[in-house]
Motif scaffolding. Structure first.
Motif, short mmCIF file in Angstrom:
data_model
loop_
_atom_site.label_atom_id
_atom_site.label_comp_id
_atom_site.label_asym_id
_atom_site.label_seq_id
_atom_site.Cartn_x
_atom_site.Cartn_y
_atom_site.Cartn_z
N GLU A 101 -11.06 -7.67 -5.29
CA GLU A 101 -11.16 -6.86 -4.08
C GLU A 101 -12.08 -7.55 -3.09
N THR A 134 -9.58 11.04 -5.32
CA THR A 134 -9.03 9.68 -5.32
C THR A 134 -9.19 9.11 -3.93
N HIS A 135 -9.76 7.91 -3.84
CA HIS A 135 -10.01 7.32 -2.53
C HIS A 135 -9.89 5.80 -2.61
N ARG A 136 -9.92 5.18 -1.45
CA ARG A 136 -9.83 3.72 -1.37
C ARG A 136 -10.54 3.26 -0.09
N TRP A 158 -2.58 9.65 2.49
CA TRP A 158 -3.88 9.02 2.71
C TRP A 158 -4.50 9.54 4.00
N MET A 188 -7.51 -5.44 -0.16
CA MET A 188 -8.18 -4.14 -0.13
C MET A 188 -9.68 -4.33 -0.31
N HIS A 226 -11.46 -1.80 -1.54
CA HIS A 226 -11.60 -1.12 -2.83
C HIS A 226 -10.27 -0.43 -3.10
N VAL A 227 -9.66 -0.72 -4.26
CA VAL A 227 -8.38 -0.14 -4.60
C VAL A 227 -8.51 1.36 -4.86
N LYS A 228 -7.38 2.02 -4.93
CA LYS A 228 -7.35 3.46 -5.25
C LYS A 228 -8.09 3.72 -6.55
N HIS A 229 -9.02 4.70 -6.52
CA HIS A 229 -9.82 4.98 -7.71
C HIS A 229 -10.50 6.33 -7.58
N ARG A 256 0.80 -1.22 0.00
CA ARG A 256 0.00 0.00 0.00
C ARG A 256 0.84 1.28 0.00
#
Length: 360
Positions: free
Chosen positions: A147, A289-291, A259, A229, A231-234, A46
């Motif tokens: 995920e 951008t979040h995860r 983060w 994860m 939810h991955v970074k997106h 990460r």
């Protein structure tokens, strides 16, 4: 990520296909009694250099007395503007959705995911055109690994939704919550329009609020949370997202290369700017951008409402009133459908915003 020799990749691809074929989702794996994360769910490290900044405070906007002409209208517009331009995410309170409704939609989505796998399998589909569907990870295989999340999705709009298509366990409350979320979305689009110096109905007039996708995400408890994860970074494929969290802190946003935790606030909703609002605002607003981290605690649920109008002929491009000779358009135009199947997918695969592929 699918790395290593071809035998390794073939093995992981076979596991992905078997997982999808089971139609049982991630919960089905947990129910089978696993003690270790299966290889298809093991993610890259990460980015240890990006430390969580605990001093940063997530913006909070109080929507009380927000109507045009009321005492706090200008104050609220200014708060929305600052958050949308600098962070791309904020929390809202006094948003008009009763706590009882928030509790019931969380409980209903939890109830759906706790149904027997044979019942959920009837709704299982990877067909993006199906209005109501269940998927054990709807980005399965996009970035080469799965995920730790199951998702129940409902495309909601007055033209397409049929309540009888929804499973009984969450049917009534989903319809009620959808209407509340629709009303809140319309209010937020008016504020965001005003904050851009446009007429309050400008974004609504572009069909930004015409349809929305409700997603009930279920994150089963995981034995090795550091390896996977939720939810991955997106960034989000939407104009605007409204997220209801439960009481487990798992959501993070990327701000100034760090983060930041987005801790749940009782009764609050998280609002985030999506790719299409960044596009049409010509980079005035930021698509955040979040995860979502994996947690070892018991199963958690979130409910997202993502405003996007999937019309085959509706082209979205930077709003002309926001461009000039000194501030030319940053992006070329696209439809939501083309962006979803093309540039957005490229972005997920390469770990960047799909907007990068639309730059002029």
């Amino acid at each position: 990520m699918l790395v290593g020799n071809s035998n390794d990749q073939d093995f992981l691809l076979k596991q992905l296909k078997a997982f999808d074929k089971s139609k049982a989702g991630v919960k089905g794996i947990v129910d089978a009694g696993i003690t270790k994360i299966p290889p298809i769910f093991v993610h890259p490290p990460r980015h240890p250099g990006q430390l969580t900044q605990t001093e940063f405070i997530i913006p909070v906007v109080d929507l009380a007395d927000v109507a045009v002409g009321m005492r706090r209208h200008a104050e609220v517009v200014d708060g929305v503007r600052r958050a949308a331009e600098s962070v791309g995410l904020f929390q809202v309170v006094n948003h008009g959705i009763p706590k009882k409704i928030l509790d019931e939609i969380l409980q209903a989505m939890h109830g759906f995911h706790e149904l027997p796998k044979e019942v959920k399998a009837e709704f299982y589909s990877k067909d993006l055109m199906r209005k109501v569907r269940f998927s054990g990870n709807y980005n399965l295989g996009t970035s080469g690994f799965a995920e730790w999340r199951d998702s129940f999705l409902c495309e909601m709009s007055s033209e397409t939704v049929d309540p009888q298509e929804l499973p009984e366990v969450c049917r009534d409350i989903t319809m009620v919550y959808s209407q509340y979320a629709q009303n809140l979305g319309a209010t937020l689009f008016e504020l965001l329009s005003d904050a851009l110096g446009l007429k309050p109905d400008h974004l609504v007039g572009l069909d930004c609020a015409k349809g929305h996708l409700i997603v009930g995400n279920y994150y089963p408890p995981r034995p090795e949370p550091d390896l996977t994860m939720g939810h991955v970074k997106h960034t989000d494929l939407s104009f605007l997202g409204i997220l209801l969290q439960d009481n487990i802190n798992a959501l993070q946003l990327l701000y100034q290369n760090q983060w930041i935790d987005v801790p749940p606030m009782p009764g609050a909703l998280v609002v985030n700017i999506g790719d299409f609002l960044q596009l049409i605002s010509n980079n005035k607003y930021i698509s955040v951008t979040h995860r979502v981290l994996a947690k070892k605690e018991g199963a958690r649920v979130s409910v997202g409402c993502f405003f996007r109008h999937i019309s085959p002929g509706r082209l979205y491009e930077p709003i002309k009133e926001l461009t000039s000779e000194d501030n030319p358009p940053v992006y070329c135009g696209t439809t939501v459908g083309d962006y979803r199947t093309g540039h957005y997918q490229k972005g997920l695969i390469n770990g960047v915003s799909g907007l990068e592929y639309l730059k002029l």
